[in-house]
Design an enzyme around this catalytic site. Sequence first.
Site, PDB file in Angstrom:
ATOM      1  N   HIS A 197      28.381  48.490  51.073  1.00  0.00           N
ATOM      2  CA  HIS A 197      26.779  47.279  50.880  1.00  0.00           C
ATOM      3  C   HIS A 197      26.584  46.534  52.692  1.00  0.00           C
ATOM      4  CE1 HIS A 197      29.296  44.142  51.577  1.00  0.00           C
ATOM      5  NE2 HIS A 197      30.429  44.824  50.589  1.00  0.00           N
ATOM      6  N   CYS A 213      35.251  46.365  49.290  1.00  0.00           N
ATOM      7  CA  CYS A 213      33.919  47.139  49.677  1.00  0.00           C
ATOM      8  C   CYS A 213      34.144  48.339  51.469  1.00  0.00           C
ATOM      9  CB  CYS A 213      32.959  46.381  49.376  1.00  0.00           C
ATOM     10  SG  CYS A 213      32.461  45.604  47.843  1.00  0.00           S
TER      11      CYS A 213
END
Length: 247
Positions: A197, A213
Amino acid sequence: MLNRRHFIVTGAALFSQPIAAQTLSDPAIDTLTQDPVTADLPEFADLPPPPPPVSPPEMWPIWDRRVIPANYDPMTSNPWGFHPRFLPTLVQANDGLRAGDIHVDAVARYLYHVRGDGTAMRYGVAIARGILYEPGTYTIRRKAKWPTWRPTDAMIERDPDTYEQHANGMDGGPDNPLGSRALYLFDGDRDTYLRIHGTPSPRSIGGRASSGCVRMVMAHIIGLYEEVNTGVSAILYPTENDITARS
Protein backbone atom coordinates in the site's frame (compact mmCIF):
# COMPACT_ATOMS: atom_id res chain seq x y z
CA MET A 1 -21.41 10.58 25.28
CA LEU A 2 -24.33 12.01 27.17
CA ASN A 3 -23.32 13.77 30.40
CA ARG A 4 -25.66 14.76 33.23
CA ARG A 5 -24.84 17.24 35.92
CA HIS A 6 -26.47 16.59 39.28
CA PHE A 7 -27.06 19.47 41.64
CA ILE A 8 -27.24 18.40 45.28
CA VAL A 9 -28.99 20.64 47.74
CA THR A 10 -29.06 19.81 51.44
CA GLY A 11 -32.42 18.74 52.81
CA ALA A 12 -32.27 21.38 55.51
CA ALA A 13 -32.53 24.12 52.91
CA LEU A 14 -35.76 22.69 51.43
CA PHE A 15 -37.62 20.96 54.24
CA SER A 16 -38.37 21.64 57.89
CA GLN A 17 -39.90 19.01 60.17
CA PRO A 18 -40.18 15.32 59.24
CA ILE A 19 -43.53 14.20 57.89
CA ALA A 20 -45.62 12.13 60.28
CA ALA A 21 -45.17 8.37 59.94
CA GLN A 22 -46.16 7.09 56.49
CA THR A 23 -45.46 3.86 54.70
CA LEU A 24 -42.84 3.72 51.98
CA SER A 25 -45.59 3.04 49.48
CA ASP A 26 -47.19 6.40 50.13
CA PRO A 27 -47.36 8.29 46.78
CA ALA A 28 -46.16 11.46 48.48
CA ILE A 29 -42.90 9.82 49.53
CA ASP A 30 -42.47 8.08 46.17
CA THR A 31 -42.73 11.45 44.43
CA LEU A 32 -40.20 13.08 46.73
CA THR A 33 -37.65 10.29 46.39
CA GLN A 34 -37.56 10.18 42.59
CA ASP A 35 -34.51 11.56 40.80
CA PRO A 36 -35.66 15.07 39.81
CA VAL A 37 -33.57 14.93 36.64
CA THR A 38 -34.80 11.61 35.25
CA ALA A 39 -38.18 11.13 36.85
CA ASP A 40 -40.08 12.13 33.71
CA LEU A 41 -37.61 10.70 31.17
CA PRO A 42 -37.64 7.23 29.61
CA GLU A 43 -34.63 5.01 30.01
CA PHE A 44 -31.76 6.02 27.76
CA ALA A 45 -31.79 4.00 24.55
CA ASP A 46 -28.58 2.42 23.32
CA LEU A 47 -26.64 4.83 21.16
CA PRO A 48 -26.49 3.79 17.48
CA PRO A 49 -23.18 2.44 16.23
CA PRO A 50 -20.91 4.96 14.50
CA PRO A 51 -21.19 5.05 10.71
CA PRO A 52 -18.70 2.95 8.75
CA PRO A 53 -15.65 4.73 7.29
CA VAL A 54 -16.05 6.13 3.79
CA SER A 55 -13.92 7.02 0.78
CA PRO A 56 -15.93 9.18 -1.65
CA PRO A 57 -14.95 8.34 -5.28
CA GLU A 58 -15.42 11.96 -6.30
CA MET A 59 -12.47 12.82 -4.04
CA TRP A 60 -10.06 10.30 -5.55
CA PRO A 61 -8.81 12.49 -8.44
CA ILE A 62 -8.40 15.41 -6.05
CA TRP A 63 -6.36 13.32 -3.63
CA ASP A 64 -4.31 11.88 -6.50
CA ARG A 65 -3.29 15.37 -7.55
CA ARG A 66 -2.37 16.16 -3.97
CA VAL A 67 0.15 13.31 -3.67
CA ILE A 68 1.63 13.33 -7.18
CA PRO A 69 4.39 15.97 -7.45
CA ALA A 70 4.23 18.71 -10.05
CA ASN A 71 5.87 17.73 -13.36
CA TYR A 72 6.10 14.19 -12.05
CA ASP A 73 8.56 11.81 -13.69
CA PRO A 74 8.47 8.47 -11.84
CA MET A 75 12.14 7.73 -12.49
CA THR A 76 13.58 11.11 -11.50
CA SER A 77 11.13 13.02 -9.27
CA ASN A 78 12.26 12.84 -5.66
CA PRO A 79 10.75 15.58 -3.48
CA TRP A 80 10.81 13.07 -0.60
CA GLY A 81 14.61 13.15 -0.39
CA PHE A 82 15.33 9.43 -0.01
CA HIS A 83 18.21 7.61 -1.74
CA PRO A 84 17.82 7.66 -5.56
CA ARG A 85 18.10 3.86 -5.69
CA PHE A 86 14.55 3.69 -4.35
CA LEU A 87 13.12 5.50 -7.37
CA PRO A 88 11.28 3.34 -9.94
CA THR A 89 13.82 1.64 -12.19
CA LEU A 90 13.41 -0.72 -15.16
CA VAL A 91 15.56 -3.85 -14.73
CA GLN A 92 16.02 -7.21 -16.42
CA ALA A 93 13.99 -10.03 -14.86
CA ASN A 94 15.45 -13.47 -14.24
CA ASP A 95 14.34 -16.30 -16.49
CA GLY A 96 11.38 -18.33 -15.31
CA LEU A 97 9.56 -15.54 -13.46
CA ARG A 98 5.88 -15.28 -14.29
CA ALA A 99 4.73 -12.04 -15.86
CA GLY A 100 2.41 -10.06 -13.59
CA ASP A 101 3.76 -11.40 -10.31
CA ILE A 102 5.27 -9.23 -7.58
CA HIS A 103 8.47 -10.08 -5.71
CA VAL A 104 9.56 -8.24 -2.55
CA ASP A 105 13.25 -8.34 -1.69
CA ALA A 106 13.10 -7.66 2.05
CA VAL A 107 16.87 -7.31 2.37
CA ALA A 108 17.41 -4.65 -0.33
CA ARG A 109 13.92 -3.13 0.30
CA TYR A 110 12.85 -3.54 -3.32
CA LEU A 111 9.55 -4.54 -4.90
CA TYR A 112 9.71 -5.96 -8.44
CA HIS A 113 6.73 -6.17 -10.78
CA VAL A 114 7.51 -8.61 -13.59
CA ARG A 115 6.45 -7.48 -17.06
CA GLY A 116 5.60 -9.54 -20.12
CA ASP A 117 8.73 -8.58 -22.06
CA GLY A 118 11.20 -10.12 -19.62
CA THR A 119 11.82 -6.90 -17.70
CA ALA A 120 10.61 -5.79 -14.29
CA MET A 121 9.86 -2.43 -12.74
CA ARG A 122 11.66 -2.03 -9.42
CA TYR A 123 10.42 0.21 -6.61
CA GLY A 124 11.78 1.09 -3.19
CA VAL A 125 9.66 -0.04 -0.25
CA ALA A 126 9.53 -0.16 3.52
CA ILE A 127 8.71 -3.41 5.27
CA ALA A 128 7.31 -4.35 8.66
CA ARG A 129 9.16 -4.05 11.92
CA GLY A 130 10.75 -7.12 13.51
CA ILE A 131 8.71 -10.31 13.56
CA LEU A 132 5.67 -8.51 12.11
CA TYR A 133 7.04 -9.07 8.61
CA GLU A 134 5.68 -12.38 7.28
CA PRO A 135 7.55 -13.87 4.29
CA GLY A 136 5.58 -16.18 2.06
CA THR A 137 3.71 -16.54 -1.21
CA TYR A 138 0.34 -14.82 -1.35
CA THR A 139 -2.36 -14.08 -3.89
CA ILE A 140 -3.58 -10.56 -4.62
CA ARG A 141 -7.33 -11.01 -4.44
CA ARG A 142 -8.43 -7.40 -4.14
CA LYS A 143 -7.33 -3.89 -5.17
CA ALA A 144 -8.65 -0.58 -3.83
CA LYS A 145 -8.20 3.11 -4.55
CA TRP A 146 -7.93 5.37 -1.50
CA PRO A 147 -9.09 2.56 0.80
CA THR A 148 -10.59 2.89 4.23
CA TRP A 149 -8.68 1.25 7.05
CA ARG A 150 -9.18 -0.38 10.40
CA PRO A 151 -6.32 -1.63 12.60
CA THR A 152 -6.47 -5.33 13.37
CA ASP A 153 -7.46 -6.49 16.83
CA ALA A 154 -3.86 -7.59 17.36
CA MET A 155 -2.61 -4.09 16.56
CA ILE A 156 -5.10 -2.53 18.99
CA GLU A 157 -4.09 -4.97 21.72
CA ARG A 158 -0.38 -4.42 21.04
CA ASP A 159 -0.54 -0.62 20.99
CA PRO A 160 -3.89 0.70 22.25
CA ASP A 161 -2.64 4.26 22.65
CA THR A 162 -2.01 4.45 18.92
CA TYR A 163 -4.72 2.28 17.41
CA GLU A 164 -7.74 2.11 19.72
CA GLN A 165 -8.96 5.52 18.53
CA HIS A 166 -9.42 3.96 15.07
CA ALA A 167 -11.24 0.82 16.26
CA ASN A 168 -14.31 1.81 14.22
CA GLY A 169 -12.25 2.46 11.09
CA MET A 170 -10.74 5.46 9.34
CA ASP A 171 -11.96 7.25 6.23
CA GLY A 172 -9.91 7.06 3.06
CA GLY A 173 -7.70 10.02 2.23
CA PRO A 174 -4.11 11.31 2.23
CA ASP A 175 -3.76 10.81 6.00
CA ASN A 176 -5.03 7.22 5.95
CA PRO A 177 -2.22 4.71 6.68
CA LEU A 178 -3.06 2.74 3.51
CA GLY A 179 -2.56 5.82 1.39
CA SER A 180 -3.57 6.14 -2.24
CA ARG A 181 -3.82 2.48 -3.27
CA ALA A 182 -3.78 -0.95 -1.65
CA LEU A 183 -3.23 -4.49 -2.89
CA TYR A 184 -4.75 -7.08 -0.54
CA LEU A 185 -2.78 -10.27 0.11
CA PHE A 186 -4.64 -13.54 0.65
CA ASP A 187 -3.57 -17.05 1.61
CA GLY A 188 -6.09 -19.10 -0.34
CA ASP A 189 -9.46 -17.62 0.65
CA ARG A 190 -8.13 -16.16 3.90
CA ASP A 191 -7.40 -12.46 4.11
CA THR A 192 -4.00 -12.22 5.78
CA TYR A 193 -4.48 -8.50 6.55
CA LEU A 194 -1.13 -7.98 4.84
CA ARG A 195 -1.15 -5.24 2.23
CA ILE A 196 1.08 -3.60 -0.33
CA HIS A 197 0.00 0.00 0.00
CA GLY A 198 0.87 3.65 -0.21
CA THR A 199 2.08 5.52 2.84
CA PRO A 200 1.67 9.07 4.13
CA SER A 201 5.23 8.71 5.50
CA PRO A 202 7.39 8.45 2.35
CA ARG A 203 10.61 9.03 4.29
CA SER A 204 10.13 5.57 5.80
CA ILE A 205 10.99 4.00 2.42
CA GLY A 206 14.08 1.83 2.73
CA GLY A 207 13.45 1.07 6.39
CA ARG A 208 11.30 -1.08 8.63
CA ALA A 209 8.32 0.89 9.79
CA SER A 210 4.96 -0.81 9.36
CA SER A 211 2.89 -3.33 11.32
CA GLY A 212 3.09 -6.13 8.77
CA CYS A 213 2.59 -4.51 5.37
CA VAL A 214 4.83 -3.41 2.50
CA ARG A 215 4.80 0.38 2.06
CA MET A 216 5.35 2.38 -1.12
CA VAL A 217 5.42 6.04 -2.06
CA MET A 218 1.85 7.05 -2.91
CA ALA A 219 2.74 8.33 -6.37
CA HIS A 220 4.66 5.11 -7.12
CA ILE A 221 1.85 2.74 -6.16
CA ILE A 222 -0.64 4.79 -8.18
CA GLY A 223 1.40 3.82 -11.23
CA LEU A 224 1.92 0.21 -10.13
CA TYR A 225 -1.77 -0.27 -9.32
CA GLU A 226 -2.83 0.12 -12.95
CA GLU A 227 -0.40 -2.63 -14.02
CA VAL A 228 -1.35 -5.26 -11.42
CA ASN A 229 -4.19 -7.72 -11.98
CA THR A 230 -6.00 -9.62 -9.25
CA GLY A 231 -5.10 -13.29 -9.13
CA VAL A 232 -1.34 -12.78 -9.45
CA SER A 233 1.13 -13.84 -6.78
CA ALA A 234 3.04 -11.65 -4.37
CA ILE A 235 6.17 -13.36 -3.06
CA LEU A 236 7.63 -11.80 0.08
CA TYR A 237 11.19 -13.05 0.62
CA PRO A 238 12.81 -13.42 4.07
CA THR A 239 14.60 -10.57 5.80
CA GLU A 240 18.30 -10.50 6.54
CA ASN A 241 17.55 -11.64 10.10
CA ASP A 242 15.65 -14.69 8.86
CA ILE A 243 18.46 -15.59 6.44
CA THR A 244 21.10 -15.30 9.19
CA ALA A 245 19.04 -17.38 11.60
CA ARG A 246 18.70 -20.22 9.08
CA SER A 247 22.33 -20.24 7.93
